[in-house]
Design an enzyme around this catalytic site. Structure first.
Site, PDB file in Angstrom:
ATOM      1  N   SER A  95       0.836  -1.195   0.000  1.00  0.00           N
ATOM      2  CA  SER A  95       0.000   0.000   0.000  1.00  0.00           C
ATOM      3  C   SER A  95       0.869   1.243   0.000  1.00  0.00           C
ATOM      4  O   SER A  95       2.059   1.201   0.297  1.00  0.00           O
ATOM      5  CB  SER A  95      -0.930   0.013   1.228  1.00  0.00           C
ATOM      6  N   SER A  96       0.249   2.362  -0.336  1.00  0.00           N
ATOM      7  CA  SER A  96       0.875   3.668  -0.200  1.00  0.00           C
ATOM      8  C   SER A  96       0.255   4.313   1.031  1.00  0.00           C
ATOM      9  O   SER A  96      -0.935   4.630   1.056  1.00  0.00           O
ATOM     10  CB  SER A  96       0.623   4.531  -1.443  1.00  0.00           C
TER      11      SER A  96
END
Length: 392
Positions: A95-96
């Site tokens: 994920s970011s």
């Protein structure tokens, strides 16, 4: 048009983070305003109510896509299949991180011009870009277990002018060939601080990571290296990261099924302890020092009505309990418990101890990693009376 639209959104995001207090330093504000996150997060996934996932990129509604990318939210950027008894599903594996949390960690890392930083968990490359913007790409190193992910992140970073050192490597081993570092920043959770991280941080340098002694039990902790050990305090606000992966674990992931429990075998009683321990992060964290490893917990769902029921805890040694959400007039709720380990009594004890101590919040707790790799959690002072020791 998208090439122009992102700039105003990035500046607005930086302003919002500054107003919230997450962003304080000019170097990080300039980085948030200047890094094109949309070129690093080219697609992200949202989970639907039925457990499936939907991808979104700029090919659809570019305005909505940019609004999401330049908002303060974590975006899932990679999925992997997992096999369960009912079939094949998908689970988020990269994920970011929400920009607000990311810049809070960068601020806490307390690095300055010329400092070198090792990031554990490359992800989309967005955090590496922020670091490169502020410190210079030659001072930034990042590792991730996923070679394909690292290759894609390196290509995206190069397209926007950043060339930090990215390596496909097990994050627990750090990156010895470029050590020592002034700071190590891990955007993943670990059950204990790896010895390599301490050895690869210069004396007085900082290690910032998410210590989770159970699934989600723990918090961000900032440590300073001192000799062969490290010590520091937990950060004020709770945060949760994906667990650091090793090798090809993601393809073998199977989510635990709900354990089989027979109420006729259990002992009933009453309790005043809160029914959902995981909603109280500090005492639930303290409870893990006496709980069995690999604890499963959640809430029962009625097969016919779909309505939520009692919550449950279960351990691999066969111990389990079920606890009612509702209380009677006397403030107690029903409990049924079975097995060699009294799981609910351990929670009652930890919660009671926390209350007796004055319900201390995260900043009063600290962690010391000793030269022999022993981990001690302490309250107020490292040599104080209240200590909890993490089993190795």
């Amino acid at each position: 048009m998208i090439d122009e639209d992102w700039k105003s959104r990035a500046v607005r995001l930086a302003s919002q983070l500054a107003e919230s207090g997450a962003l304080r330093s000019p170097q990080w504000r300039a980085a948030v305003a200047g890094v094109p996150r949309h070129l690093l997060v080219e697609v992200f996934y949202t989970q639907n109510s039925d457990g499936t996932w939907t991808g979104q990129d700029s090919s659809g509604d570019s305005g909505a896509y940019l609004d999401a990318v330049y908002s303060d939210q974590t975006l899932v950027t990679a999925l992997a299949e997992y096999h369960a008894r009912w079939g094949v599903g998908h689970i988020a594996v990269s994920s970011s991180t929400a920009p607000g949390l990311m810049v809070s960690m960068l601020e806490a890392l307390d690095v300055r011009d010329g400092d070198t930083v090792l990031e554990i968990g490359t992800g989309s490359g967005y955090n590496a870009a922020l670091l490169a913007h502020a410190l210079g790409a030659g001072n930034v190193y990042s590792v991730d277990i996923d070679a394909d992910l690292v290759e894609r992140a390196a290509a995206r970073l190069a397209r926007i002018g950043y060339r930090p050192t990215l390596v496909a490597h097990d994050g627990a081993e750090g990156l010895a060939r470029h050590a020592p570092y002034d700071g190590i920043l891990a955007t993943c959770s670990v059950p204990a601080i790896p010895r390599a991280w301490i050895e690869q941080t210069r004396c007085g340098g900082t290690i910032l990571t998410d210590l989770k002694v159970g699934g989600m039990e723990g918090n961000l902790v900032r440590l300073r290296r001192d000799g062969d050990g490290a010590s520091g305090r937990f950060l004020p606000d709770w945060a949760g990261f994906m667990t650091m992966r090793h090798g090809n674990e993601r393809n073998d992931t199977e989510r635990p099924s709900q354990p089989h429990r027979i109420r006729a075998d259990a002992t009933p009683r009453r309790s005043t302890a809160p029914a959902e321990p995981w909603t109280q992060p500090v005492p639930w964290f303290l409870a893990q020092f006496t709980m069995p490893a690999n604890l499963t917990y959640g809430q029962n769902i009625d097969d016919e009505t779909g309505e939520p029921g009692d919550i449950f805890l279960s351990a691999p040694n066969g111990s389990w309990c079920e606890v009612g959400l509702d209380t009677d007039r006397d403030g107690t709720r029903h409990v049924v418990e079975h097995g060699p380990t009294p799981l609910w009594r351990l929670w009652e004890s930890a919660h009671g101890q926390w209350r007796t101590l004055g319900q201390p919040a995260w900043p009063r707790f600290g962690l010391t990693v000793h030269a022999d790799d022993g981990h001690t959690v302490w309250l107020d002072e490292p040599a104080g009376d209240q200590q909890w020791h993490l089993a190795r």
